[in-house]
Motif scaffolding. Structure first.
Motif, PDB file in Angstrom:
ATOM      1  N   CYS A   1       0.863  -1.226  -0.130  1.00  0.00           N
ATOM      2  CA  CYS A   1       0.010   0.015   0.097  1.00  0.00           C
ATOM      3  C   CYS A   1       0.788   1.264   0.002  1.00  0.00           C
ATOM      4  CB  CYS A   1      -0.948   0.047   1.196  1.00  0.00           C
ATOM      5  SG  CYS A   1       0.037   0.336   2.729  1.00  0.00           S
TER       6      CYS A   1
ATOM      7  N   ASP B   1       3.088  -6.970   7.177  1.00  0.00           N
ATOM      8  CA  ASP B   1       2.207  -8.411   7.062  1.00  0.00           C
ATOM      9  C   ASP B   1       1.849  -8.873   5.856  1.00  0.00           C
ATOM     10  OD1 ASP B   1       2.213  -8.038   9.993  1.00  0.00           O
ATOM     11  OD2 ASP B   1       0.320  -7.177  10.225  1.00  0.00           O
TER      12      ASP B   1
ATOM     13  N   PRO C   1       2.446  -0.810   9.007  1.00  0.00           N
ATOM     14  CA  PRO C   1       3.820  -1.126   8.621  1.00  0.00           C
ATOM     15  C   PRO C   1       4.936  -1.248   9.956  1.00  0.00           C
ATOM     16  CG  PRO C   1       3.607   1.123   8.204  1.00  0.00           C
ATOM     17  CD  PRO C   1       2.558   0.828   8.774  1.00  0.00           C
TER      18      PRO C   1
HETATM   19  S1  SF4 Z   1       1.906  -4.531   5.614  1.00  0.00           S
HETATM   20 FE1  SF4 Z   1       0.474  -2.931   5.896  1.00  0.00          FE
HETATM   21  S2  SF4 Z   1       1.613  -1.069   5.800  1.00  0.00           S
HETATM   22 FE2  SF4 Z   1       2.706  -2.775   4.792  1.00  0.00          FE
HETATM   23  S3  SF4 Z   1       2.203  -2.726   2.707  1.00  0.00           S
HETATM   24 FE3  SF4 Z   1       0.853  -4.122   3.637  1.00  0.00          FE
HETATM   25  S4  SF4 Z   1      -0.660  -3.147   3.990  1.00  0.00           S
HETATM   26 FE4  SF4 Z   1       0.535  -1.626   3.544  1.00  0.00          FE
END
Ligand code: SF4
Lengths: 501, 178
Positions: free
Chosen positions: B53, B119, B151
């Motif tokens: 994201c 994640d 994150p």
């Molecule tokens: S782990 Fe969370 S912050 Fe990182 S890319 Fe995936 S959704 Fe976005």
């Protein structure tokens, strides 16, 4: 609940083209095209066209079986939307100049499967090659190609850029995106409004607050929720802080790309301070999860007010120094001025929004055109530049940081008492829909949300500002040397994840 | 030029400190010593975003700001997989990114390690049920280390590197016999 003025019309396919022509002449521009499979209760696919301009949104509904009239030839901004509809619904835009696949790649997807149709059975085709993607070709003596991406040199998102060059100047740039297509719209279907918040904020993480504001505007108008004044204020405070930290980072990257590491790192430090401020406000450096249906999750007390006020005061001070530095340095100006020019006509034809539109002289700012929350109470004027180059986009960001600082200052000073969240009943009218609009740090974020008969999401469509602006880079780089491409790209700083969805 | 000269003498680099207890999590030289000992002073990392994201990339980019200044530890993000020791992966692995991801991995010379961040690469995150997501990473590559979070904050990523060094220190003795 924000009231957006919407003019609704149903049109026949055959007179649509001349209608679009007339609309353009009256200063209207394309906000987005939304297709939805409504065969279940309407026996047809519905395609809705939203045009903005003059403070009103015009909505045109076209009912479609298999084919629909392409409007790309008179409205180039429609090109990408029509390709998208072709991919995801299998509907054919008649007369479209370029019907190559967009987000589903023939390298791994079988086109007889259209995932956004309601009768799609959730079975995914096996990952194998079903076809090839054909790039455009430029040929001639001394012409060569430079291919960049999808995996880039730095810490950036993936995208493929294909330059055709004659010597150093760029003759043509073709962009292939959607590497990160995550199919979010489909995942949202059948979930309830609050559950979907977790996906909405992950569309484009660095703009999540402003994107969520747009989504919530649509949802809250479907559910007839009236926010408390305090919740509106706090939403706006978070939104403007997000805008500021985005802009600070963007300007830092511009310095980085022209080899001025010192001012760049100074601004990166400032960004870090803002992220830490975010964390002290909501426990999260990106302000994720700060909003919810019916209000906000985190209140702002007097300590937080003080922290915000102090930080934005420092931001303004640093940006003032930075502005003076840019204006007094001929080496900086030399790189920024006349680079990556997107002229006004192009900006209009591609229906740009946000920074990219305002830098080219188009007064498009959702906060002013379709005021939401309490932006209407502020006497905002769009900050405009005419030159459309990297300099304009950089200077615009710096100027808008001052505006945001002023907005936050006013909001903090006048923060009303009250609850930050209201209770609501999740009982929408069946198949009621609404749109949401907000201004992110990149431009207009547009949501279309339709409820089903059980209070869940029937169709959710999001149009990211990056989706509208990406094609303009292909014009901005023409005639520039390829070494300036990273700079031009950073001056627009578009989101790949928001574009690819 | 006063703007520039003022900046020159401002150093922000510091120990990585735990917010809550205020105690130092990583002493400035601890990670560097590990990198020095185990990998001859350098750990080169190639990042591939396989469908994130973009918040995870923002945090990785933040590692280079003056507060964290990752390169002082000898850890560097490099432009080419051919230069890398580690493939760092963010994102949920979309169908479209699967091929570029695997190609990048192939182009890293051995010995090589995969570290996943956030994640998404571990579970697919919020996107896991999508038609266009074919992760998690572990379906395709052996993951040496995972850094959790959505994150993960820069501190967590640096701690992750330190843990990774400890892990290598042990396996290093086994597999290269030194
Ligand atoms: S782990 Fe969370 S912050 Fe990182 S890319 Fe995936 S959704 Fe976005």
């Amino acid at each position: 609940m924000d009231k957006i003025l919407i003019n609704k019309n149903i049109v026949e396919l055959n007179d649509f083209l001349s209608l679009v022509n007339n609309l353009k002449e009256t200063g209207k521009y394309l906000l987005g095209i939304v297709a939805s499979d409504e065969r279940k209760f309407d026996s047809k696919f519905n395609i809705k066209y939203f045009f903005g301009g003059n403070g009103i949104i015009d909505e045109y509904l076209v009912k479609v079986d298999e084919k629909f009239q392409s409007i790309s030839k008179i409205c180039p901004a429609a090109k990408m939307y029509e390709r998208e509809i072709h991919d995801l619904f299998g509907l054919v835009p008649d007369g479209h100049p370029d019907l190559r696949a967009l987000m589903l790649y023939p390298e791994n997807w079988d086109f007889s499967v259209q995932p956004l149709k309601k009768d799609y059975d959730n079975l995914v085709p096996k990952v194998k090659e079903y076809g090839k993607y054909k790039f455009k070709e430029v040929s001639g003596e001394g012409i060569f190609e430079v291919l960049v991406g999808p995996v880039h040199a730095g810490i950036i998102e993936p995208g493929h850029f294909r330059f055709s060059l004659a010597g150093e100047p760029v003759l043509q740039l073709e962009i292939r995106h959607f590497w990160k297509h995550r199919g979010i719209e489909k995942v949202c279907e059948g979930k309830d409004f609050n559950e979907v918040m977790n996906l909405v904020i992950k569309i484009s993480g660095d703009n999540n607050v402003n994107i969520a504001i747009s989504y919530l505007q649509a949802v809250e108008s479907i559910l007839n929720i009236e926010l408390t004044e305090r919740a509106k204020y706090i939403r706006m405070i978070y939104a403007e802080i997000e805008r500021i930290w985005n802009y600070v980072r963007d300007v830092a990257w511009i310095f980085m790309d022209i080899g001025f590491a010192l001012p760049a790192q100074n601004l990166f430090s400032l960004q870090e301070e803002l992220m830490r401020l975010n964390k002290s406000l909501t426990g999260q450096r990106f302000l994720f999860n700060s909003l919810t249906v019916g209000g906000v999750n985190f209140d702002i007390d007097s300590l937080k007010i003080k922290a915000i006020a102090e930080t934005i005061e420092r931001v303004e001070k640093v940006m003032k120094e930075c502005e003076a530095f840019i204006l007094n340095s001929s080496t900086v100006l030399d790189r920024l001025e006349f680079t990556g020019k997107i002229n006004k006509k192009t900006a209009e034809e591609l229906s740009l929004c946000g920074i990219s539109a305002r830098a080219s002289g188009l007064p498009r700012d959702t906060r002013i055109e379709f005021p939401y929350l309490i932006y209407g109470k502020f006497d905002l004027k769009p900050v405009l530049f005419e030159s459309g180059d990297v300099f304009a986009r950089t200077a615009l960001r710096i100027k808008e940081i001052y505006v945001s600082k002023k907005i936050i200052g006013d909001l903090l000073f006048n923060l009303p008492e009250g609850d930050i969240i209201v209770a609501y009943e999740n009982k929408p009218e069946a198949y009621k829909y609404a749109v949401g609009n907000s201004e992110t740090a990149r431009g207009n974020a547009f949501f279309y949300v339709m409820a089903d008969d059980k209070g869940k999401i029937f169709r959710l469509k999001y149009i990211d500002p990056s989706f509208r602006i990406w094609p303009s880079i292909q014009y901005g780089v023409l005639g520039n040397i390829i070494a300036d491409f990273p700079l031009i790209n950073k001056s627009l700083n578009l989101s790949y994840s928001g574009n690819d969805m | 030029m006063s703007f520039l000269s003022k900046l020159l003498f401002k150093s922000k680099a510091q120990d990585i400190v735990d917010d809550k207890s205020g105690s130092a999590l990583i002493k400035e030289d601890e990670l560097k010593r590990s990198v020095d000992e185990v990998l001859g002073r350098s750990l080169f990392v190639r990042l591939v975003d396989s469908g994130s994201c973009n918040a995870c990339e923002n945090e990785l980019a933040a590692l280079s700001n003056p507060y964290y200044d990752l390169e002082r530890f000898g850890i560097k993000f490099v432009a080419s997989p051919k230069h890398a020791d580690v493939l760092m992966i963010t994102g949920c692995v979309t169908r479209n990114m699967l091929n570029p991801l695997l190609k990048t991995y192939e182009n890293i010379p051995s010995p090589k390690f995969v570290i996943t961040v956030g994640d998404c690469p571990e579970t697919g995150g919020p996107f896991k049920d999508s038609y266009s997501v074919c992760g998690p990473v572990s379906k395709y590559l052996t993951v040496a280390m995972h850094i959790k979070g959505c994150p993960p904050e820069p501190e967590a990523i640096i701690l992750g590197f330190l843990k990774f060094m400890d892990m290598i220190k042990i396996s290093h003795k086994v597999s290269f016999g030194s």
